[in-house]
Write a protein that holds these residues in place. Structure first.
Motif, PDB file in Angstrom:
ATOM      1  N   GLU A   1       0.824  -1.208   0.000  1.00  0.00           N
ATOM      2  CA  GLU A   1       0.000   0.000   0.000  1.00  0.00           C
ATOM      3  C   GLU A   1       0.860   1.261   0.000  1.00  0.00           C
ATOM      4  N   GLU A   2       1.927   1.261   0.804  1.00  0.00           N
ATOM      5  CA  GLU A   2       2.854   2.389   0.856  1.00  0.00           C
ATOM      6  C   GLU A   2       4.263   1.860   1.066  1.00  0.00           C
ATOM      7  N   GLY A   3       5.246   2.527   0.428  1.00  0.00           N
ATOM      8  CA  GLY A   3       6.633   2.130   0.603  1.00  0.00           C
ATOM      9  C   GLY A   3       7.167   1.375  -0.599  1.00  0.00           C
ATOM     10  N   SER A   4       8.414   0.930  -0.495  1.00  0.00           N
ATOM     11  CA  SER A   4       9.041   0.217  -1.602  1.00  0.00           C
ATOM     12  C   SER A   4       9.977  -0.870  -1.089  1.00  0.00           C
ATOM     13  N   VAL A   5      10.255  -1.847  -1.969  1.00  0.00           N
ATOM     14  CA  VAL A   5      11.129  -2.974  -1.629  1.00  0.00           C
ATOM     15  C   VAL A   5      12.097  -3.225  -2.780  1.00  0.00           C
ATOM     16  N   LYS A   6      13.177  -3.938  -2.478  1.00  0.00           N
ATOM     17  CA  LYS A   6      14.064  -4.421  -3.532  1.00  0.00           C
ATOM     18  C   LYS A   6      13.977  -5.936  -3.571  1.00  0.00           C
ATOM     19  N   ILE A   7      14.049  -6.488  -4.784  1.00  0.00           N
ATOM     20  CA  ILE A   7      13.988  -7.933  -4.999  1.00  0.00           C
ATOM     21  C   ILE A   7      15.367  -8.380  -5.456  1.00  0.00           C
ATOM     22  N   THR A   8      15.963  -9.330  -4.736  1.00  0.00           N
ATOM     23  CA  THR A   8      17.346  -9.716  -5.010  1.00  0.00           C
ATOM     24  C   THR A   8      17.516 -11.229  -5.077  1.00  0.00           C
ATOM     25  N   LYS A   9      18.603 -11.647  -5.738  1.00  0.00           N
ATOM     26  CA  LYS A   9      19.027 -13.039  -5.763  1.00  0.00           C
ATOM     27  C   LYS A   9      20.532 -13.076  -5.523  1.00  0.00           C
ATOM     28  N   VAL A  10      21.020 -14.230  -5.087  1.00  0.00           N
ATOM     29  CA  VAL A  10      22.449 -14.415  -4.878  1.00  0.00           C
ATOM     30  C   VAL A  10      23.054 -15.003  -6.146  1.00  0.00           C
ATOM     31  N   ALA A  11      24.076 -14.319  -6.686  1.00  0.00           N
ATOM     32  CA  ALA A  11      24.749 -14.759  -7.913  1.00  0.00           C
ATOM     33  C   ALA A  11      25.697 -15.921  -7.595  1.00  0.00           C
ATOM     34  N   PRO A  12      26.168 -16.634  -8.628  1.00  0.00           N
ATOM     35  CA  PRO A  12      27.102 -17.743  -8.408  1.00  0.00           C
ATOM     36  C   PRO A  12      28.357 -17.345  -7.631  1.00  0.00           C
ATOM     37  N   ASP A  13      28.770 -16.060  -7.734  1.00  0.00           N
ATOM     38  CA  ASP A  13      29.967 -15.625  -6.997  1.00  0.00           C
ATOM     39  C   ASP A  13      29.613 -15.081  -5.611  1.00  0.00           C
ATOM     40  N   ASP A  14      28.367 -15.366  -5.160  1.00  0.00           N
ATOM     41  CA  ASP A  14      27.880 -14.974  -3.831  1.00  0.00           C
ATOM     42  C   ASP A  14      27.615 -13.483  -3.673  1.00  0.00           C
ATOM     43  N   THR A  15      27.608 -12.715  -4.748  1.00  0.00           N
ATOM     44  CA  THR A  15      27.229 -11.308  -4.666  1.00  0.00           C
ATOM     45  C   THR A  15      25.715 -11.178  -4.823  1.00  0.00           C
ATOM     46  N   GLU A  16      25.179 -10.088  -4.301  1.00  0.00           N
ATOM     47  CA  GLU A  16      23.738  -9.856  -4.373  1.00  0.00           C
ATOM     48  C   GLU A  16      23.391  -9.128  -5.665  1.00  0.00           C
ATOM     49  N   MET A  17      22.438  -9.662  -6.414  1.00  0.00           N
ATOM     50  CA  MET A  17      21.956  -9.013  -7.633  1.00  0.00           C
ATOM     51  C   MET A  17      20.571  -8.445  -7.378  1.00  0.00           C
ATOM     52  N   ILE A  18      20.393  -7.167  -7.658  1.00  0.00           N
ATOM     53  CA  ILE A  18      19.072  -6.555  -7.528  1.00  0.00           C
ATOM     54  C   ILE A  18      18.296  -6.775  -8.814  1.00  0.00           C
ATOM     55  N   LEU A  19      17.199  -7.475  -8.719  1.00  0.00           N
ATOM     56  CA  LEU A  19      16.392  -7.795  -9.890  1.00  0.00           C
ATOM     57  C   LEU A  19      15.360  -6.715 -10.192  1.00  0.00           C
ATOM     58  N   ALA A  20      14.815  -6.110  -9.151  1.00  0.00           N
ATOM     59  CA  ALA A  20      13.738  -5.136  -9.371  1.00  0.00           C
ATOM     60  C   ALA A  20      13.493  -4.324  -8.115  1.00  0.00           C
ATOM     61  N   ILE A  21      12.833  -3.197  -8.303  1.00  0.00           N
ATOM     62  CA  ILE A  21      12.314  -2.374  -7.213  1.00  0.00           C
ATOM     63  C   ILE A  21      10.799  -2.338  -7.378  1.00  0.00           C
ATOM     64  N   ARG A  22      10.086  -2.548  -6.306  1.00  0.00           N
ATOM     65  CA  ARG A  22       8.626  -2.552  -6.377  1.00  0.00           C
ATOM     66  C   ARG A  22       8.050  -1.576  -5.355  1.00  0.00           C
ATOM     67  N   GLY A  23       6.892  -0.976  -5.713  1.00  0.00           N
ATOM     68  CA  GLY A  23       6.289   0.003  -4.833  1.00  0.00           C
ATOM     69  C   GLY A  23       4.789  -0.195  -4.671  1.00  0.00           C
ATOM     70  N   ALA A  24       4.105   0.864  -4.273  1.00  0.00           N
ATOM     71  CA  ALA A  24       2.667   0.806  -3.975  1.00  0.00           C
ATOM     72  C   ALA A  24       1.879   0.209  -5.135  1.00  0.00           C
ATOM     73  N   GLY A  25       0.924  -0.659  -4.792  1.00  0.00           N
ATOM     74  CA  GLY A  25       0.087  -1.290  -5.802  1.00  0.00           C
ATOM     75  C   GLY A  25       0.639  -2.595  -6.332  1.00  0.00           C
ATOM     76  N   GLU A  26       1.837  -2.994  -5.892  1.00  0.00           N
ATOM     77  CA  GLU A  26       2.442  -4.243  -6.372  1.00  0.00           C
ATOM     78  C   GLU A  26       2.084  -5.400  -5.446  1.00  0.00           C
ATOM     79  N   LEU A  27       1.991  -6.593  -6.030  1.00  0.00           N
ATOM     80  CA  LEU A  27       1.739  -7.811  -5.272  1.00  0.00           C
ATOM     81  C   LEU A  27       3.028  -8.622  -5.242  1.00  0.00           C
ATOM     82  N   LEU A  28       3.487  -8.973  -4.047  1.00  0.00           N
ATOM     83  CA  LEU A  28       4.753  -9.686  -3.886  1.00  0.00           C
ATOM     84  C   LEU A  28       4.519 -11.147  -3.524  1.00  0.00           C
ATOM     85  N   GLY A  29       5.246 -12.044  -4.180  1.00  0.00           N
ATOM     86  CA  GLY A  29       5.202 -13.454  -3.817  1.00  0.00           C
ATOM     87  C   GLY A  29       4.124 -14.263  -4.482  1.00  0.00           C
TER      88      GLY A  29
END
Length: 221
Positions: A49-77
């Motif tokens: 409803e309000e606010g934002s999140v980042k969606i991430t995965k762990v790469a093969p070299d163990d670094t974090e990859m940001i896949l997307a940013i999501r905000g109000a009106g988005e459905l997660l999961g």
């Protein structure tokens, strides 16, 4: 872009949207809190409803990859819940978040009763196409990728203010670099160039876009 068919919320009627919200419980989370962990069971979805999140995965070299940013009106999961699969990525709040938590069984029942499974299939196909598109964009120069990312994020979570399009983010230059597939140094250089041209300004936890027209021309293929 395929953002207009990536989520069932985009095709719900007002009545359906009200029904979905009534199935859940309102919840709040502070900034920098992990909501879903990659690989954990998919027990519920969150409607932001309000606010934002980042969606991430762990790469093969163990670094974090940001896949997307999501905000109000988005459905997660929703994909994990509807496909009965574990979480495919980690979701972490960027700002304080207000959302509605809907149990997995309730969402699946809602989708059946409202005959929304065809939309679910479209969403899966669209997400696959979007992933392919990211791979192709990764071959373009950093200036293009950064401009495209800034415009996308402004559309997702930006707010028009007297300064311009303001994007409030708890993201470092390394986070941005991870999101667009570039080095931190390359992102820092391009941000500096954009600042010098007056196209944007940066501050603590925010980026303000001053000239969307020029950024659009930079981002155009």
């Amino acid at each position: 872009m395929y953002a207009n068919i990536l989520c069932i919320l985009d095709v719900l009627t007002d009545d359906q949207h009200t029904k979905l919200k009534a199935l859940g419980t309102r919840v709040r989370f502070p900034a920098d809190q992990t909501l879903f962990f990659e690989g954990q069971p998919s027990h519920s979805v969150l409607l932001i409803e309000e606010g934002s999140v980042k969606i991430t995965k762990v790469a093969p070299d163990d670094t974090e990859m940001i896949l997307a940013i999501r905000g109000a009106g988005e459905l997660l999961g929703d994909e994990g819940v509807l496909m009965d699969e574990p979480r495919s990525a980690t979701v972490t709040t960027i700002t304080e978040l207000s959302a509605i938590d809907v149990d997995a069984d309730e969402l699946r029942k809602f989708v059946r009763e409202e005959d929304l499974w065809p939309t679910m299939y479209q969403a899966v196909v669209a997400r696959g196409r979007q992933s392919d598109q990211r791979t192709l964009l990764g071959r373009l120069d950093v200036k293009y990728r950064l401009a495209r990312w800034l415009l996308d994020i402004a559309a997702e979570v930006g707010e028009q203010t007297e300064e311009g399009w303001t994007i409030e983010l708890l993201l470092s230059q390394q986070d941005i670099a991870s999101r667009i597939g570039a080095s931190r140094d390359a992102v820092a250089i391009e941000l500096r160039k954009l600042r010098e041209k007056g196209l944007l300004s940066t501050g603590r936890r925010k980026i303000v876009l001053h000239d969307l027209g020029t950024l659009n021309r930079i981002a155009a293929v």
